[in-house]
Design a protein around this motif. Structure first.
Motif, PDB file in Angstrom:
ATOM      1  N   LEU A   1       0.749  -1.358   0.130  1.00 56.69           N
ATOM      2  CA  LEU A   1      -0.073   0.212   0.000  1.00 56.69           C
ATOM      3  C   LEU A   1       0.868   1.390  -0.017  1.00 56.69           C
ATOM      4  CD1 LEU A   1      -2.726  -0.936   2.352  1.00 56.69           C
ATOM      5  CD2 LEU A   1      -2.981  -1.018   0.079  1.00 56.69           C
ATOM      6  N   THR A   2       0.538   2.352  -0.827  1.00 57.31           N
ATOM      7  CA  THR A   2       1.087   3.453  -0.857  1.00 57.31           C
ATOM      8  C   THR A   2       0.046   4.617  -0.369  1.00 57.31           C
ATOM      9  OG1 THR A   2       2.708   3.011  -2.463  1.00 57.31           O
ATOM     10  CG2 THR A   2       2.491   5.156  -1.915  1.00 57.31           C
TER      11      THR A   2
ATOM     12  N   GLN B   1       8.890  10.494   4.847  1.00 60.18           N
ATOM     13  CA  GLN B   1       8.233   9.435   4.151  1.00 60.18           C
ATOM     14  C   GLN B   1       8.866   8.121   4.904  1.00 60.18           C
ATOM     15  OE1 GLN B   1      10.224   9.318   0.269  1.00 60.18           O
ATOM     16  NE2 GLN B   1       8.967  11.061  -0.532  1.00 60.18           N
ATOM     17  N   THR B   2       7.796   7.153   5.236  1.00 59.35           N
ATOM     18  CA  THR B   2       8.048   5.989   6.054  1.00 59.35           C
ATOM     19  C   THR B   2       7.765   4.859   5.281  1.00 59.35           C
ATOM     20  OG1 THR B   2       7.721   7.396   7.881  1.00 59.35           O
ATOM     21  CG2 THR B   2       7.549   4.839   8.073  1.00 59.35           C
ATOM     22  N   GLU B   3       8.423   3.646   5.351  1.00 56.39           N
ATOM     23  CA  GLU B   3       8.033   2.297   4.868  1.00 56.39           C
ATOM     24  C   GLU B   3       8.029   1.360   5.984  1.00 56.39           C
ATOM     25  OE1 GLU B   3       9.956   1.091   1.287  1.00 56.39           O
ATOM     26  OE2 GLU B   3       9.225  -0.802   1.423  1.00 56.39           O
ATOM     27  N   VAL B   4       7.115   0.732   6.270  1.00 57.41           N
ATOM     28  CA  VAL B   4       6.991  -0.374   7.369  1.00 57.41           C
ATOM     29  C   VAL B   4       6.212  -1.586   6.775  1.00 57.41           C
ATOM     30  CG1 VAL B   4       4.727   0.576   8.210  1.00 57.41           C
ATOM     31  CG2 VAL B   4       6.162  -0.540   9.837  1.00 57.41           C
ATOM     32  N   VAL B   5       6.828  -2.818   7.619  1.00 55.13           N
ATOM     33  CA  VAL B   5       6.275  -4.057   7.073  1.00 55.13           C
ATOM     34  C   VAL B   5       5.493  -4.676   8.086  1.00 55.13           C
ATOM     35  CG1 VAL B   5       6.749  -6.454   6.714  1.00 55.13           C
ATOM     36  CG2 VAL B   5       8.280  -4.505   5.845  1.00 55.13           C
TER      37      VAL B   5
ATOM     38  N   LEU C   1       3.514  -1.137   4.127  1.00 49.76           N
ATOM     39  CA  LEU C   1       2.727   0.138   4.014  1.00 49.76           C
ATOM     40  C   LEU C   1       3.821   1.353   3.825  1.00 49.76           C
ATOM     41  CD1 LEU C   1       0.164   1.870   4.504  1.00 49.76           C
ATOM     42  CD2 LEU C   1       0.841   1.858   6.944  1.00 49.76           C
ATOM     43  N   SER C   2       3.643   2.135   2.823  1.00 47.61           N
ATOM     44  CA  SER C   2       4.387   3.180   2.468  1.00 47.61           C
ATOM     45  C   SER C   2       3.738   4.488   2.993  1.00 47.61           C
ATOM     46  CB  SER C   2       4.771   3.260   1.296  1.00 47.61           C
ATOM     47  OG  SER C   2       5.605   2.189   0.748  1.00 47.61           O
ATOM     48  N   LEU C   3       4.138   5.292   3.751  1.00 45.40           N
ATOM     49  CA  LEU C   3       3.578   6.278   4.217  1.00 45.40           C
ATOM     50  C   LEU C   3       4.249   7.760   3.602  1.00 45.40           C
ATOM     51  CD1 LEU C   3       2.098   5.491   7.725  1.00 45.40           C
ATOM     52  CD2 LEU C   3       0.874   5.523   5.607  1.00 45.40           C
ATOM     53  N   SER C   4       3.583   8.643   3.128  1.00 45.63           N
ATOM     54  CA  SER C   4       4.233  10.032   2.715  1.00 45.63           C
ATOM     55  C   SER C   4       3.333  11.169   2.990  1.00 45.63           C
ATOM     56  CB  SER C   4       4.495   9.991   1.147  1.00 45.63           C
ATOM     57  OG  SER C   4       3.346   9.984   0.333  1.00 45.63           O
ATOM     58  N   GLU C   5       3.966  12.356   3.090  1.00 42.55           N
ATOM     59  CA  GLU C   5       3.309  13.652   3.719  1.00 42.55           C
ATOM     60  C   GLU C   5       2.635  14.178   2.362  1.00 42.55           C
ATOM     61  OE1 GLU C   5       5.482  16.363   6.222  1.00 42.55           O
ATOM     62  OE2 GLU C   5       5.348  14.491   7.684  1.00 42.55           O
TER      63      GLU C   5
END
Length: 327
Positions: free
Chosen positions: A84-85, A123-127, A227-231
């Motif tokens: 997911l992005t 930006q953060t990427e978490v498993v 999961l990839s989170l970006s502002e």
């Protein structure tokens, strides 16, 4: 008379049969005594053949069971993964919410990496590892955390692999048990050494199968979500598409600055060569040229045969006539 003759003929036949039976038992005892010394090698070869046959039978049995039980509902072993992005306003808050959702579902957070781009946006990427039963629920909650940019979901059925590994483990355990029984019955040192080597090999194969079974169990019981989170970037006010005077001045200034920058770069690239040339000219003027011999402009030219004849001027007849009249 006939009865007495028949009785006499039966007695020798029985005696002959008894002798043949005793000789057969004696030969059997000798062969068994001779074969007792090679029980380790023959038993090991028989065990290998039995193991190969058992593995083939186990595979055929597993395939037969699958074919016969296909119409019946069975437990499927499926590996589920998703990517997911999501674009959010605050990455830290969205990450904390994702952790809470995962832990409430009975899962845990795996690998995590955070970075910032050139504009300072995080930006953060978490498993995330969640139980398969909560996979769809957690996936929906994560998608609703912000603006969904990209989603990828995969499902891989590994039921055949799980059944095959289970059958091989059962066969390998039986094989290890048979080798241990042969070791208990072995009497020669060479047989014991051979059986110990075979036992270690089969135990290593059994451990490999058990590790593969554990890996399949972990991947089928827990789904993996990356999961990839970006502002979200700052939203700018919409401007007119038609350029104005200010836009023209800004564009001209940008072009001038760009041209000036390239000129400076070109001068900087040529400057070392110009400095080298100036240094060579200075050396020539200061050191080399003063040491060269100077030649006079009116020096007489000479050759290897002597001085060259000087050309005399041609007499003018008019001037000679004037001189005669004056005289």
């Amino acid at each position: 008379m006939r009865t007495s003759r028949s009785r006499r003929s039966v007695r020798p036949a029985r005696a002959l049969a008894g002798l043949l039976l005793a000789a057969g038992l004696a030969l059997t005892g000798c062969s068994s005594g001779a074969d007792s010394s090679s029980d380790g090698g023959s038993a090991l070869s028989d065990d290998k053949a039995a193991q190969s046959q058992a593995e083939g039978a186990a595979g055929a049995e597993a395939g037969g069971k699958q074919a016969t039980t296909a119409p019946q509902p069975a437990v499927n072993h499926i590996i589920r993964t998703a990517t997911l992005t999501v674009q959010v306003k605050n990455v830290s808050k969205a990450l904390a919410a994702a952790r809470t959702t995962t832990e409430n579902a009975g899962g845990f957070v795996g690998k995590e990496s955070t970075s910032r781009d050139e504009e300072g946006r995080e930006q953060t990427e978490v498993v995330l590892r969640v139980p398969v039963e909560k996979y769809d629920e957690v996936l929906g909650d994560l998608e609703g955390a912000g603006k969904l940019l990209e989603r990828t979901a995969n499902a891989q059925d590994v039921t055949d692999q799980v059944v095959d590994v289970q059958s091989r483990i059962a066969t390998q355990r039986a094989s290890v048990a048979r080798i241990r029984e042969l070791m208990d019955k072995a009497t020669k040192l060479s047989d014991v050494v051979t059986l110990e080597g075979e036992l270690s090999t089969r135990q290593a194969d059994l451990e490999s199968l058990l590790a593969r079974q554990a890996s399949l169990k972990d991947r089928t019981s827990l789904a993996t979500i990356t999961l990839s989170l970006s502002e979200s970037p700052v939203v700018k006010a919409e401007e007119d598409d038609d350029p104005g005077v200010v836009d023209a001045l800004a564009g001209g200034w940008d072009a001038f600055v760009t041209m000036l920058r390239w000129v400076v770069v070109a001068v900087a690239a040529v400057l070392p060569f110009l400095a080298g040339i100036a240094l060579l000219v200075l050396v020539w003027l200061r050191l080399v040229r003063p040491r060269l011999p100077r030649r006079t402009a009116h020096a007489a030219a000479s050759t290897a045969l002597g001085p060259l004849p000087v050309a005399r001027p041609v007499p003018d007849p008019g001037r000679e006539q004037e001189r005669g009249e004056q005289d």
